[in-house]
Design a protein around this motif. Structure first.
Motif, PDB file in Angstrom:
ATOM      1  N   VAL A  36       0.876  -1.201   0.079  1.00 31.57           N
ATOM      2  CA  VAL A  36       0.138   0.039   0.041  1.00 31.57           C
ATOM      3  C   VAL A  36       1.018   1.132  -0.067  1.00 31.57           C
ATOM      4  N   THR A  37       0.624   2.017  -0.996  1.00 24.28           N
ATOM      5  CA  THR A  37       1.229   3.281  -0.943  1.00 24.28           C
ATOM      6  C   THR A  37       0.597   4.479  -1.168  1.00 24.28           C
ATOM      7  N   SER A  38       0.669   5.514  -0.554  1.00 26.01           N
ATOM      8  CA  SER A  38      -0.046   6.980  -0.644  1.00 26.01           C
ATOM      9  C   SER A  38       0.417   7.607  -1.711  1.00 26.01           C
ATOM     10  N   GLN A  39      -0.594   7.987  -2.430  1.00 23.64           N
ATOM     11  CA  GLN A  39      -0.133   8.626  -3.625  1.00 23.64           C
ATOM     12  C   GLN A  39      -1.426   9.838  -3.870  1.00 23.64           C
ATOM     13  N   GLY A  40      -1.064  11.179  -3.735  1.00 23.98           N
ATOM     14  CA  GLY A  40      -1.844  12.333  -4.387  1.00 23.98           C
ATOM     15  C   GLY A  40      -3.032  12.012  -3.464  1.00 23.98           C
ATOM     16  N   GLY A  41      -2.899  11.759  -1.980  1.00 28.72           N
ATOM     17  CA  GLY A  41      -3.998  11.856  -1.227  1.00 28.72           C
ATOM     18  C   GLY A  41      -4.924  10.483  -1.192  1.00 28.72           C
ATOM     19  N   SER A  42      -4.725   9.563  -2.110  1.00 29.34           N
ATOM     20  CA  SER A  42      -5.360   8.331  -1.838  1.00 29.34           C
ATOM     21  C   SER A  42      -4.248   7.285  -1.935  1.00 29.34           C
ATOM     22  N   ASN A  43      -4.946   6.011  -1.355  1.00 32.28           N
ATOM     23  CA  ASN A  43      -3.994   4.897  -1.319  1.00 32.28           C
ATOM     24  C   ASN A  43      -4.154   4.021  -2.437  1.00 32.28           C
ATOM     25  N   LYS A  44      -2.741   3.429  -2.853  1.00 34.02           N
ATOM     26  CA  LYS A  44      -2.948   2.266  -4.039  1.00 34.02           C
ATOM     27  C   LYS A  44      -2.336   1.217  -3.442  1.00 34.02           C
ATOM     28  N   ALA A  45      -2.883   0.054  -4.084  1.00 33.34           N
ATOM     29  CA  ALA A  45      -2.698  -1.215  -3.471  1.00 33.34           C
ATOM     30  C   ALA A  45      -2.180  -1.920  -4.801  1.00 33.34           C
ATOM     31  N   SER A  46      -0.443  -2.681  -4.680  1.00 33.65           N
ATOM     32  CA  SER A  46      -0.133  -3.447  -5.577  1.00 33.65           C
ATOM     33  C   SER A  46       0.075  -4.904  -4.997  1.00 33.65           C
ATOM     34  N   ILE A  47      -0.097  -5.801  -5.863  1.00 34.85           N
ATOM     35  CA  ILE A  47       0.162  -7.119  -5.492  1.00 34.85           C
ATOM     36  C   ILE A  47       1.644  -7.257  -5.133  1.00 34.85           C
ATOM     37  N   ALA A  48       2.026  -7.809  -4.178  1.00 41.08           N
ATOM     38  CA  ALA A  48       3.491  -8.027  -3.519  1.00 41.08           C
ATOM     39  C   ALA A  48       4.011  -9.292  -4.088  1.00 41.08           C
ATOM     40  N   GLY A  49       4.286  -9.425  -5.522  1.00 39.57           N
ATOM     41  CA  GLY A  49       4.673 -10.495  -6.107  1.00 39.57           C
ATOM     42  C   GLY A  49       4.115 -11.981  -5.844  1.00 39.57           C
ATOM     43  N   HIS A  50       4.837 -12.947  -6.315  1.00 42.85           N
ATOM     44  CA  HIS A  50       4.277 -13.964  -6.226  1.00 42.85           C
ATOM     45  C   HIS A  50       3.659 -14.597  -4.817  1.00 42.85           C
ATOM     46  N   GLN A  51       2.461 -15.167  -4.804  1.00 40.66           N
ATOM     47  CA  GLN A  51       1.720 -15.243  -3.599  1.00 40.66           C
ATOM     48  C   GLN A  51       1.828 -16.824  -2.883  1.00 40.66           C
ATOM     49  N   SER A  52       2.792 -17.622  -3.392  1.00 28.99           N
ATOM     50  CA  SER A  52       3.043 -19.142  -2.926  1.00 28.99           C
ATOM     51  C   SER A  52       3.155 -18.966  -1.429  1.00 28.99           C
ATOM     52  N   SER A  53       2.596 -19.569  -0.617  1.00 27.55           N
ATOM     53  CA  SER A  53       2.701 -20.030   0.799  1.00 27.55           C
ATOM     54  C   SER A  53       4.187 -20.004   1.195  1.00 27.55           C
ATOM     55  N   ALA A  54       5.166 -20.713   0.275  1.00 25.87           N
ATOM     56  CA  ALA A  54       6.524 -20.859   0.746  1.00 25.87           C
ATOM     57  C   ALA A  54       7.323 -19.630   0.470  1.00 25.87           C
ATOM     58  N   ARG A  55       6.684 -18.730  -0.160  1.00 25.82           N
ATOM     59  CA  ARG A  55       7.426 -17.477  -0.772  1.00 25.82           C
ATOM     60  C   ARG A  55       7.395 -16.356   0.518  1.00 25.82           C
ATOM     61  N   LEU A  56       8.644 -16.276   0.899  1.00 27.11           N
ATOM     62  CA  LEU A  56       8.828 -15.418   1.914  1.00 27.11           C
ATOM     63  C   LEU A  56       9.023 -13.829   1.440  1.00 27.11           C
ATOM     64  N   ALA A  57       9.617 -13.587   0.151  1.00 22.59           N
ATOM     65  CA  ALA A  57      10.129 -12.577  -0.082  1.00 22.59           C
ATOM     66  C   ALA A  57       8.679 -11.390  -0.489  1.00 22.59           C
ATOM     67  N   SER A  58       7.618 -12.083  -0.843  1.00 23.42           N
ATOM     68  CA  SER A  58       6.394 -11.452  -1.333  1.00 23.42           C
ATOM     69  C   SER A  58       5.945 -10.674   0.415  1.00 23.42           C
ATOM     70  N   MET A  59       6.064 -11.439   1.305  1.00 23.41           N
ATOM     71  CA  MET A  59       5.665 -11.116   2.660  1.00 23.41           C
ATOM     72  C   MET A  59       6.462  -9.939   3.100  1.00 23.41           C
ATOM     73  N   THR A  60       7.849  -9.903   2.780  1.00 31.54           N
ATOM     74  CA  THR A  60       8.567  -8.836   3.305  1.00 31.54           C
ATOM     75  C   THR A  60       8.555  -7.628   2.386  1.00 31.54           C
ATOM     76  N   GLY A  61       7.795  -7.816   1.183  1.00 29.93           N
ATOM     77  CA  GLY A  61       7.739  -6.706   0.268  1.00 29.93           C
ATOM     78  C   GLY A  61       6.410  -5.887   0.355  1.00 29.93           C
ATOM     79  N   GLY A  62       5.611  -6.672   1.345  1.00 24.03           N
ATOM     80  CA  GLY A  62       4.239  -6.016   1.679  1.00 24.03           C
ATOM     81  C   GLY A  62       4.082  -5.527   3.033  1.00 24.03           C
ATOM     82  N   ASN A  63       2.962  -4.528   2.915  1.00 24.38           N
ATOM     83  CA  ASN A  63       2.617  -3.883   4.218  1.00 24.38           C
ATOM     84  C   ASN A  63       1.181  -4.061   4.559  1.00 24.38           C
ATOM     85  N   GLY A  64       0.375  -5.082   3.699  1.00 22.25           N
ATOM     86  CA  GLY A  64      -0.997  -4.915   3.943  1.00 22.25           C
ATOM     87  C   GLY A  64      -1.438  -6.461   3.359  1.00 22.25           C
ATOM     88  N   LEU A  65      -2.868  -6.616   3.776  1.00 21.96           N
ATOM     89  CA  LEU A  65      -3.276  -7.882   3.534  1.00 21.96           C
ATOM     90  C   LEU A  65      -4.887  -7.519   2.675  1.00 21.96           C
TER      91      LEU A  65
END
Length: 99
Positions: A36-65
């Motif tokens: 989640v990022t704040s852009q121009g007074g509104s929030n934008k949400a981008s999927i944080a990479g591959h969503q496999s349960s064994a993939r921790l990189a996307s967990m560290t790259g995300g700040n929301g669910l």
């Protein structure tokens, strides 16, 4: 947490606009890690990479669910509720993905 004196025991929820499509083709709810990022007074949400349960990189790259119900389909531009994992974002200390 409440017994320890905390008044806010649940994760904060913000509205965010999806920057890409999100869907759940399965028959169980999915929790999708998003950035989640704040852009121009509104929030934008981008999927944080591959969503496999064994993939921790996307967990560290995300700040929301993002919770996706079975069969849910959200195109880019839809506004969705996102559970924040990083309370600094809510407090305005988090800027465009660089905390």
């Amino acid at each position: 947490l409440r017994m320890m004196g905390h008044t806010r025991i649940f994760r904060p929820v913000v509205k965010a606009t999806l920057t890409e499509p999100a869907s759940n083709k399965g028959d169980r709810p999915h929790l999708v890690r998003v950035l989640v990022t704040s852009q121009g007074g509104s929030n934008k949400a981008s999927i944080a990479g591959h969503q496999s349960s064994a993939r921790l990189a996307s967990m560290t790259g995300g700040n929301g669910l993002l919770k996706l119900a079975p069969g849910a389909i959200f195109p880019p531009g839809d506004e969705v509720p996102v559970f924040l994992l990083d309370r600094n974002f809510e407090m305005g200390e988090f800027r465009n993905g660089a905390g």
